[in-house]
Scaffold this motif. Structure first.
Motif, mmCIF file in Angstrom:
data_model
loop_
_atom_site.group_PDB
_atom_site.id
_atom_site.type_symbol
_atom_site.label_atom_id
_atom_site.label_comp_id
_atom_site.label_asym_id
_atom_site.label_seq_id
_atom_site.Cartn_x
_atom_site.Cartn_y
_atom_site.Cartn_z
ATOM 1 N N ARG A 173 8.051 -2.620 -19.135
ATOM 2 C CA ARG A 173 7.503 -2.146 -20.287
ATOM 3 C C ARG A 173 5.979 -1.785 -20.060
ATOM 4 N NH1 ARG A 173 9.997 -5.818 -25.082
ATOM 5 N NH2 ARG A 173 12.152 -5.258 -24.907
ATOM 6 N N GLU A 174 5.684 -1.942 -18.905
ATOM 7 C CA GLU A 174 4.249 -1.694 -18.341
ATOM 8 C C GLU A 174 4.224 -0.276 -18.124
ATOM 9 O OE1 GLU A 174 1.314 -3.289 -18.862
ATOM 10 O OE2 GLU A 174 2.510 -4.817 -19.932
ATOM 11 N N LYS A 175 3.321 0.596 -18.578
ATOM 12 C CA LYS A 175 3.401 2.143 -18.139
ATOM 13 C C LYS A 175 3.237 2.253 -16.626
ATOM 14 C CE LYS A 175 1.838 3.672 -22.574
ATOM 15 N NZ LYS A 175 0.738 4.242 -23.364
ATOM 16 N N ALA A 176 2.182 1.567 -16.070
ATOM 17 C CA ALA A 176 1.957 1.800 -14.597
ATOM 18 C C ALA A 176 2.844 1.102 -13.713
ATOM 19 C CB ALA A 176 0.505 1.000 -14.296
ATOM 20 N N THR A 177 4.190 0.508 -14.093
ATOM 21 C CA THR A 177 5.042 0.107 -13.453
ATOM 22 C C THR A 177 5.654 1.131 -12.568
ATOM 23 O OG1 THR A 177 5.589 -2.126 -14.303
ATOM 24 C CG2 THR A 177 7.362 -1.183 -12.967
ATOM 25 N N ARG A 178 5.963 1.346 -11.446
ATOM 26 C CA ARG A 178 6.638 2.599 -10.799
ATOM 27 C C ARG A 178 8.215 1.902 -10.172
ATOM 28 N NH1 ARG A 178 3.194 4.009 -5.954
ATOM 29 N NH2 ARG A 178 2.597 1.833 -5.924
ATOM 30 N N SER A 179 9.157 2.713 -10.650
ATOM 31 C CA SER A 179 10.413 2.461 -10.147
ATOM 32 C C SER A 179 11.074 3.445 -9.138
ATOM 33 C CB SER A 179 11.445 2.556 -11.250
ATOM 34 O OG SER A 179 11.584 3.650 -11.816
ATOM 35 N N ARG A 180 11.954 3.060 -8.191
ATOM 36 C CA ARG A 180 12.412 4.064 -7.223
ATOM 37 C C ARG A 180 14.030 4.430 -7.467
ATOM 38 N NH1 ARG A 180 7.748 5.277 -6.737
ATOM 39 N NH2 ARG A 180 6.336 4.929 -4.986
ATOM 40 N N ASP A 181 14.465 5.244 -6.868
ATOM 41 C CA ASP A 181 15.919 5.689 -7.131
ATOM 42 C C ASP A 181 16.871 4.515 -6.843
ATOM 43 O OD1 ASP A 181 15.359 8.121 -8.540
ATOM 44 O OD2 ASP A 181 15.680 9.276 -6.558
ATOM 45 N N ILE A 198 20.690 -1.517 -5.092
ATOM 46 C CA ILE A 198 19.426 -2.039 -5.027
ATOM 47 C C ILE A 198 18.445 -1.122 -5.778
ATOM 48 C CG2 ILE A 198 17.612 -2.571 -3.465
ATOM 49 C CD1 ILE A 198 19.511 -2.853 -1.044
ATOM 50 N N GLU A 199 17.786 -1.866 -6.624
ATOM 51 C CA GLU A 199 16.705 -1.080 -7.587
ATOM 52 C C GLU A 199 15.294 -1.524 -7.261
ATOM 53 O OE1 GLU A 199 18.872 -0.748 -11.885
ATOM 54 O OE2 GLU A 199 19.057 -2.932 -10.874
ATOM 55 N N PRO A 200 14.502 -0.635 -6.721
ATOM 56 C CA PRO A 200 13.337 -1.102 -6.126
ATOM 57 C C PRO A 200 12.259 -0.859 -7.324
ATOM 58 C CG PRO A 200 14.187 0.826 -4.789
ATOM 59 C CD PRO A 200 14.785 0.710 -6.004
ATOM 60 N N TYR A 201 11.439 -1.790 -7.339
ATOM 61 C CA TYR A 201 9.984 -1.715 -8.304
ATOM 62 C C TYR A 201 8.838 -1.995 -7.649
ATOM 63 C CZ TYR A 201 13.735 -1.679 -11.960
ATOM 64 O OH TYR A 201 14.945 -1.140 -12.743
ATOM 65 N N ILE A 202 7.671 -1.314 -7.855
ATOM 66 C CA ILE A 202 6.569 -1.516 -7.402
ATOM 67 C C ILE A 202 5.549 -1.796 -8.840
ATOM 68 C CG2 ILE A 202 4.350 -0.966 -6.284
ATOM 69 C CD1 ILE A 202 6.737 -1.107 -4.512
ATOM 70 N N LEU A 203 5.174 -2.946 -8.957
ATOM 71 C CA LEU A 203 4.590 -3.706 -10.116
ATOM 72 C C LEU A 203 3.051 -3.202 -10.131
ATOM 73 C CD1 LEU A 203 7.288 -5.024 -10.441
ATOM 74 C CD2 LEU A 203 5.812 -7.085 -11.117
ATOM 75 N N ALA A 206 -3.586 -5.968 -11.320
ATOM 76 C CA ALA A 206 -3.810 -6.493 -12.438
ATOM 77 C C ALA A 206 -4.718 -5.681 -13.448
ATOM 78 C CB ALA A 206 -4.972 -7.808 -11.979
ATOM 79 N N LYS A 207 -5.554 -5.005 -12.739
ATOM 80 C CA LYS A 207 -6.436 -4.018 -13.691
ATOM 81 C C LYS A 207 -5.431 -2.810 -14.462
ATOM 82 C CE LYS A 207 -7.675 -0.920 -9.851
ATOM 83 N NZ LYS A 207 -8.527 -0.398 -9.127
ATOM 84 N N LEU A 208 -4.230 -2.570 -14.047
ATOM 85 C CA LEU A 208 -3.630 -1.593 -14.799
ATOM 86 C C LEU A 208 -2.615 -2.253 -15.738
ATOM 87 C CD1 LEU A 208 -2.980 0.901 -11.963
ATOM 88 C CD2 LEU A 208 -4.754 1.017 -13.803
ATOM 89 N N TYR A 209 -2.588 -3.497 -15.959
ATOM 90 C CA TYR A 209 -1.746 -4.222 -16.859
ATOM 91 C C TYR A 209 -2.136 -4.031 -18.373
ATOM 92 C CZ TYR A 209 2.387 -6.393 -14.362
ATOM 93 O OH TYR A 209 3.326 -6.484 -13.812
ATOM 94 N N SER A 210 -1.598 -3.887 -19.171
ATOM 95 C CA SER A 210 -1.832 -3.838 -20.705
ATOM 96 C C SER A 210 -2.761 -4.698 -21.294
ATOM 97 C CB SER A 210 -0.553 -3.636 -21.578
ATOM 98 O OG SER A 210 -0.036 -4.711 -21.302
ATOM 99 N N SER A 211 -2.575 -5.973 -20.530
ATOM 100 C CA SER A 211 -3.381 -7.188 -20.992
ATOM 101 C C SER A 211 -3.596 -8.160 -19.753
ATOM 102 C CB SER A 211 -3.026 -7.820 -22.106
ATOM 103 O OG SER A 211 -1.805 -8.372 -21.956
ATOM 104 N N ALA A 212 -4.548 -8.937 -19.695
ATOM 105 C CA ALA A 212 -4.513 -10.148 -18.961
ATOM 106 C C ALA A 212 -3.467 -10.875 -18.768
ATOM 107 C CB ALA A 212 -6.098 -10.934 -19.048
ATOM 108 N N GLN A 213 -3.041 -11.269 -20.155
ATOM 109 C CA GLN A 213 -1.858 -12.046 -20.688
ATOM 110 C C GLN A 213 -0.470 -11.411 -19.931
ATOM 111 O OE1 GLN A 213 -1.163 -12.523 -24.868
ATOM 112 N NE2 GLN A 213 0.142 -14.428 -24.563
ATOM 113 N N LYS A 255 3.005 -8.481 -2.543
ATOM 114 C CA LYS A 255 3.230 -9.192 -3.452
ATOM 115 C C LYS A 255 3.750 -8.485 -4.800
ATOM 116 C CE LYS A 255 -1.319 -9.982 -5.753
ATOM 117 N NZ LYS A 255 -2.381 -11.116 -5.829
ATOM 118 N N LEU A 256 3.229 -7.200 -5.023
ATOM 119 C CA LEU A 256 3.829 -6.239 -6.134
ATOM 120 C C LEU A 256 4.975 -5.862 -5.694
ATOM 121 C CD1 LEU A 256 0.523 -4.329 -6.859
ATOM 122 C CD2 LEU A 256 1.336 -6.576 -7.688
#
Length: 295
Positions: A173-181, A198-203, A206-213, A255-256
């Motif tokens: 749900r985070e706009k900055a999360t990147r997914s691959r085919d 296999i579904e790859p994701y790059i999270l 911290a600065k691009l998350y919608s909030s610190a929480q 780690k992302l």
């Protein structure tokens, strides 16, 4: 006590469900496998436990049986004992009083409390902490069911009256999360053909998350470094949360990176699934391919 509002069971099915190594058919989408889950989970925490169920309609009677280790030790007979509905505690009757469903009640929780007096502040604090750990675990393991992503299996879980919210390890749900085919790898094991997806994701950092929480929550129960790597799902239930299965070491610089690895139960043998379904090995015949495609 654990209660559901499902279809319940007939007396014959309940007896079979309480038998070790119960005899039933498991399809490719079943979460069960060995017929041991209810029994081993219950005895790992409790010396005496009861299952009550109502099936068919609300007009049918409640059927109940119990396992009691004291009875087993005394009689040297490995048998369940029937309980008449009128002898059940009301807290077991209430969830299925006017509807179908099943209730499980664990008694003598000496394993859980470590033989402590359950009425002490220390025991209460221990139970509160256990509930928090349980909530995190259920939110993670069954997040696809809680999010309605497991086909035909929308699920809601309440713990002590509070609804558990799913924890999505991929922060989709985070706009900055990147997914691959998705990567599809065919697999054959002992004459059975299947496929691993296999579904790859790059999270996001911290600065691009919608909030610190939101960033803190995405770190997961074991926090960011320990949660990197592979999330392995069997029939949409998570059975491994993070780690690289000895393909590479944990690394602050990656780690992302998180990968969902999906398979169905018909190729369980290739993954060395154990009774608890909490242990898994990557099939050796495709380890090299997984390593190359998840760099």
């Amino acid at each position: 006590m654990i209660a559901d509002n499902g279809k319940g069971m007939s007396g014959e099915k309940l007896i079979e469900a309480m038998r070790f190594g119960s005899d039933r058919e498991y399809n490719d989408k079943s979460l069960g496998k060995f017929g041991l889950g209810l029994k081993t989970a219950s005895f790992s925490q409790s010396k005496r436990w009861i299952v009550a169920t109502r099936s068919g309609s609300a007009n049918n009677s409640i059927v109940a049986f119990k396992w009691d280790l004291a009875h087993v030790n005394k009689t040297n007979r490995w048998e369940i004992l029937p309980i008449d509905e009128k002898n059940l505690e009301f807290k077991m009757i209430e969830p299925i009083q006017n509807k179908t469903g099943t209730v499980i009640l664990w008694k003598d929780l000496e394993v859980v409390l470590g033989y402590e007096n359950p009425n002490t502040d220390r025991a209460r604090k221990k139970m509160i902490n256990l509930c928090r750990d349980l909530e995190e675990h259920l939110a993670m393991v069954f997040h696809r069911f809680l999010m309605g992503e497991a086909p035909g299996r929308k699920l809601r879980i309440f713990l002590n009256g509070n609804e558990i919210q799913p924890w999505d390890p991929f922060s989709r749900r985070e706009k900055a999360t990147r997914s691959r085919d998705a990567i599809r790898i065919p697999l054959e094991h002992e004459g059975i053909h299947g496929e691993i997806v296999i579904e790859p994701y790059i999270l996001p950092p911290a600065k691009l998350y919608s909030s610190a929480q939101a960033h803190s929550k995405a770190g997961g129960p074991k926090k960011w470094n320990q949660q990197q790597g592979f999330y392995i799902y069997r029939n949409d239930r998570m059975i491994q949360s993070g780690g690289w299965c000895r393909i590479r070491a944990l690394d602050e610089h990656i780690k992302l990176a998180r990968f969902a690895i999906n398979f169905i139960s018909k190729i369980d043998g290739a993954f060395k699934i154990d009774v608890s379904k909490m242990y898994v090995q990557l099939p050796p015949q495709i380890r090299k391919e997984i390593e190359e495609k998840t760099r």
